[in-house]
Design a protein around this motif. Structure first.
Motif, PDB file in Angstrom:
ATOM      1  N   ARG A 122      38.082  52.187  46.295  1.00 26.41           N
ATOM      2  CA  ARG A 122      38.405  51.772  44.927  1.00 26.41           C
ATOM      3  C   ARG A 122      39.137  50.429  44.926  1.00 26.41           C
ATOM      4  NH1 ARG A 122      37.972  55.576  41.355  1.00 26.41           N
ATOM      5  NH2 ARG A 122      39.687  54.840  40.047  1.00 26.41           N
ATOM      6  N   ARG A 123      39.491  49.958  46.130  1.00 26.54           N
ATOM      7  CA  ARG A 123      40.153  48.662  46.289  1.00 26.54           C
ATOM      8  C   ARG A 123      39.450  47.941  47.435  1.00 26.54           C
ATOM      9  NH1 ARG A 123      43.584  52.672  46.140  1.00 26.54           N
ATOM     10  NH2 ARG A 123      43.937  52.615  48.398  1.00 26.54           N
ATOM     11  N   TRP A 156      32.210  49.622  36.060  1.00 23.79           N
ATOM     12  CA  TRP A 156      32.583  49.632  37.474  1.00 23.79           C
ATOM     13  C   TRP A 156      33.884  50.417  37.657  1.00 23.79           C
ATOM     14  CZ3 TRP A 156      33.770  44.465  40.546  1.00 23.79           C
ATOM     15  CH2 TRP A 156      33.941  44.771  41.909  1.00 23.79           C
ATOM     16  N   SER A 157      33.841  51.445  38.481  1.00 19.37           N
ATOM     17  CA  SER A 157      35.042  52.214  38.813  1.00 19.37           C
ATOM     18  C   SER A 157      35.790  51.486  39.921  1.00 19.37           C
ATOM     19  CB  SER A 157      34.664  53.631  39.273  1.00 19.37           C
ATOM     20  OG  SER A 157      35.815  54.361  39.628  1.00 19.37           O
ATOM     21  N   TYR A 158      36.912  50.870  39.544  1.00 22.63           N
ATOM     22  CA  TYR A 158      37.624  50.003  40.496  1.00 22.63           C
ATOM     23  C   TYR A 158      39.070  49.877  40.050  1.00 22.63           C
ATOM     24  CZ  TYR A 158      38.448  45.941  43.514  1.00 22.63           C
ATOM     25  OH  TYR A 158      38.924  45.094  44.477  1.00 22.63           O
ATOM     26  N   GLU A 159      40.001  49.866  41.016  1.00 22.77           N
ATOM     27  CA  GLU A 159      41.407  49.769  40.635  1.00 22.77           C
ATOM     28  C   GLU A 159      42.167  48.677  41.385  1.00 22.77           C
ATOM     29  OE1 GLU A 159      43.600  53.114  43.437  1.00 22.77           O
ATOM     30  OE2 GLU A 159      43.041  53.657  41.401  1.00 22.77           O
ATOM     31  N   GLY A 160      41.467  47.858  42.136  1.00 19.99           N
ATOM     32  CA  GLY A 160      42.135  46.746  42.802  1.00 19.99           C
ATOM     33  C   GLY A 160      42.360  45.595  41.832  1.00 19.99           C
ATOM     34  N   VAL A 197      35.667  47.138  33.859  1.00 21.06           N
ATOM     35  CA  VAL A 197      36.323  47.741  35.017  1.00 21.06           C
ATOM     36  C   VAL A 197      37.232  48.870  34.554  1.00 21.06           C
ATOM     37  CG1 VAL A 197      37.880  47.348  36.962  1.00 21.06           C
ATOM     38  CG2 VAL A 197      36.205  45.595  36.320  1.00 21.06           C
ATOM     39  N   LYS A 198      37.051  50.060  35.168  1.00 24.25           N
ATOM     40  CA  LYS A 198      37.847  51.233  34.821  1.00 24.25           C
ATOM     41  C   LYS A 198      38.377  51.882  36.101  1.00 24.25           C
ATOM     42  CE  LYS A 198      37.231  51.555  30.281  1.00 24.25           C
ATOM     43  NZ  LYS A 198      38.351  51.620  29.310  1.00 24.25           N
ATOM     44  N   LYS A 199      39.617  52.361  36.049  1.00 20.81           N
ATOM     45  CA  LYS A 199      40.151  53.099  37.193  1.00 20.81           C
ATOM     46  C   LYS A 199      39.475  54.461  37.334  1.00 20.81           C
ATOM     47  CE  LYS A 199      44.751  51.017  37.479  1.00 20.81           C
ATOM     48  NZ  LYS A 199      46.217  51.292  37.453  1.00 20.81           N
ATOM     49  N   TRP A 200      39.090  55.025  36.209  1.00 17.78           N
ATOM     50  CA  TRP A 200      38.462  56.353  36.236  1.00 17.78           C
ATOM     51  C   TRP A 200      37.565  56.476  35.024  1.00 17.78           C
ATOM     52  CZ3 TRP A 200      38.683  59.407  40.351  1.00 17.78           C
ATOM     53  CH2 TRP A 200      38.193  60.725  40.248  1.00 17.78           C
ATOM     54  N   TYR A 201      36.360  56.988  35.209  1.00 20.34           N
ATOM     55  CA  TYR A 201      35.467  57.181  34.068  1.00 20.34           C
ATOM     56  C   TYR A 201      34.645  58.453  34.250  1.00 20.34           C
ATOM     57  CZ  TYR A 201      32.022  54.663  37.063  1.00 20.34           C
ATOM     58  OH  TYR A 201      31.195  54.250  38.086  1.00 20.34           O
ATOM     59  N   PRO A 202      34.037  58.965  33.160  1.00 20.90           N
ATOM     60  CA  PRO A 202      33.236  60.202  33.236  1.00 20.90           C
ATOM     61  C   PRO A 202      31.884  59.927  33.884  1.00 20.90           C
ATOM     62  CG  PRO A 202      33.168  59.337  31.007  1.00 20.90           C
ATOM     63  CD  PRO A 202      34.123  58.468  31.761  1.00 20.90           C
TER      64      PRO A 202
END
Length: 531
Positions: free
Chosen positions: A313-314, A336-340, A352-357
């Motif tokens: 995720r990073r 895009w599931s991403y948290e960096g 860009v989302k940290k968390w999605y369905p």
């Protein structure tokens, strides 16, 4: 009178209740899909009326990703046993919270990955064994069953020490951490990691490479098991410690995520159970207003769903920039599931989302493509929802899974990180979206996957309760497969006997023929002399 009737009713309910006491042991080296899927099994067991105790480290609930995915408190659902661990620095820990440590595994051979994971395996075993309070609780709980991820080793010892039936779960599919732990394959059949691009039709050279890598991995595990057993015996658990290595001889069931639509056919013993995609949603949750608006705005171009799992995720700035530039060049909306840190080159079309369905997005008809690392969960999501993919694998089972989707199912293409440029990724995504063959192949595979005689969730529950009912399922396991030695298993003793018999017979025949020849020659010589 009514109160007495109520008590009688409750007594009858308790008498005929099928509730059992189950110990659930997920693989705890930081939050990942393995933990998530084992906890899902735990929730299914709770819904079936069983008592479930989860054993984890005392650090897992503090992880931010765990809180996002599972909530802030396991105790609200399960009874939880937490073994104590020393304080650690997330920036240096050998755990999925340490991105640098995860990156050190990218594109490493399987044998190298085992060396990297050796210390976390050992730490998990040591920390659990050292917490005497946990073992006192296990001894007092009288569990009817242990359900454990194959990467957790202390449950194997617990199973042998307290004589509790054990089910081992493999999140990856038709493979195990220890080559040929379970299921057992003949060496002529490729193991998933030796290497990922091998098929079930190998050339002579590939077969040689396969055997050499197999022997290399077995040697690594031989040394690791000896170390684990030594640690266990130091804590006073005696011969039960040998079950850490020999659990394949004692487990009741080996459960794995496998399906004929994606994996190669192979012979399996009755105790090896495929529970393909049990973690998929039974009913898709409708998208909320935010995501519904995104779908509507995407229009005819649709969307691309991009996710590289819980452990990627990073990404490093160079890699994340390549993805961002490629996504920006697409006419589709990219989620895009991403948290960096937000990468350079990010386009206006990329959300860009940290968390999605994720499942709800993949199930939506506007989704045109799934850009994925091909983890176990992503593999079955792509299969189930008939979504074309562009696979970008990082490590472990991901290259194997991507290869099966792109070469067996042919529902997408694989792009290797070592060869990836933004231009190459963009062209690959455009090809998979524009070429209808990929979607057609995905639909065919999904149809095969959906044609199952029993729902995977029901199959999973049936077999778990089967083991509980019969207090184990050793009758499903082959003693011949597990107890025959090397010479017996490969019929070397019989071959040796046959060869020796042939040699002896050949020797006797040779002696007889030699004697006959000498006799005939002697008679002829005598006759000539007389004449």
């Amino acid at each position: 009178m009514a109160f007495i009737k109520f008590l009688l009713l409750m007594t009858l309910c308790l008498e005929f209740s099928n509730s059992s006491n189950i110990l659930l042991a997920p693989f705890d080296t930081g939050y990942n899909s393995r933990i998530r899927n084992v906890l899902r099994i735990g929730r299914m067991l709770l819904q079936a009326g069983h008592d479930v105790t989860v054993i984890v480290s005392d650090r897992i609930e503090n992880e931010s990703l765990f809180k996002q995915a599972e909530g802030s408190n396991l105790e609200s659902e399960f009874k939880v046993l937490k073994y104590k661990t020393p304080a650690f620095d997330p920036d240096t820990a050998q755990s999925s919270v340490n991105q640098e440590w995860l990156d050190s595994m990218i594109y490493k051979p399987y044998a190298t990955l085992l060396h990297i994971m050796r210390q976390p395996f050992e730490d998990s075993l040591t920390f659990a064994l050292e917490d005497q309070d946990v073992w006192n609780e296990i001894a007092a709980s009288k569990f009817d069953l242990i359900f454990a991820d194959e990467g957790v080793f202390f449950p194997r010892m617990v199973s042998a020490y307290f004589d509790i039936p054990l089910i081992v779960y493999c999140n990856w599919g038709p493979m195990s951490l220890d080559a040929n732990f379970s299921p057992k394959f003949n060496l002529a059949f490729v193991h998933a990691f030796f290497p990922a691009m091998f098929t079930d039709e190998m050339t002579f050279t590939e077969r040689i490479m396969n055997v050499v890598e197999y022997l290399r991995v077995k040697w690594i595990w031989y040394n690791m098991y000896n170390r684990f057993i030594s640690i266990c015996r130091k804590h006073g658990y005696g011969d039960a410690c040998y079950n850490i290595r020999d659990a394949y001889k004692t487990i009741s069931l080996f459960m794995m995520n496998r399906n004929d639509a994606i994996h190669y056919p192979a012979p399996y013993m009755p105790h090896v159970i495929s529970i393909e995609g049990f973690f998929l949603m039974s009913e898709i949750e409708p998208l909320n207003t935010e995501y519904s608006n995104i779908m509507n705005k995407a229009g005819e171009h649709g969307i691309i769903v991009a996710s590289f799992g819980s452990m990627q995720r990073r990404l490093d700035p160079k890699t994340s920039k390549k993805f961002a530039i490629a996504f920006a060049a697409m006419p589709q909306t990219v989620i895009w599931s991403y948290e960096g840190p937000l990468p350079k080159g990010l386009g206006n079309n990329t959300i860009v989302k940290k968390w999605y369905p994720q499942e709800s997005l993949l199930a939506h008809p506007s989704t045109k493509l799934f850009v994925t690392h091909c983890g176990a969960s992503a593999l079955f999501q792509a299969l189930h929802y008939a979504t074309p993919i562009v696979g970008v694998p990082f490590f472990w089972d991901q290259p194997f899974n991507c290869h099966k989707l792109t070469h067996k199912v042919k529902s997408g293409k694989t792009v290797l990180l070592t060869e990836m440029t933004s231009e190459k990724l963009k062209n690959t995504m455009q090809e998979v979206i524009s070429d209808k063959r990929y979607k057609d192949n995905a639909n065919k595979a999904a149809d095969i996957y959906h044609s199952q005689p029993i729902d995977p969730k029901k199959k999973l529950m049936y077999w778990i309760e089967y083991v509980i009912k019969h207090k184990g399922a050793h009758h499903l396991r082959s003693d011949a497969e597990n107890n025959l030695n090397f010479f017996q298993y490969y019929l070397l003793d019989i071959i040796t006997l046959a060869v020796c018999s042939l040699v002896m017979f050949g020797g006797i025949v040779t002696v007889v023929i030699k004697y006959l020849i000498q006799y005939i020659v002697c008679r002829l010589n005598n006759k000539i002399k007389k004449d």
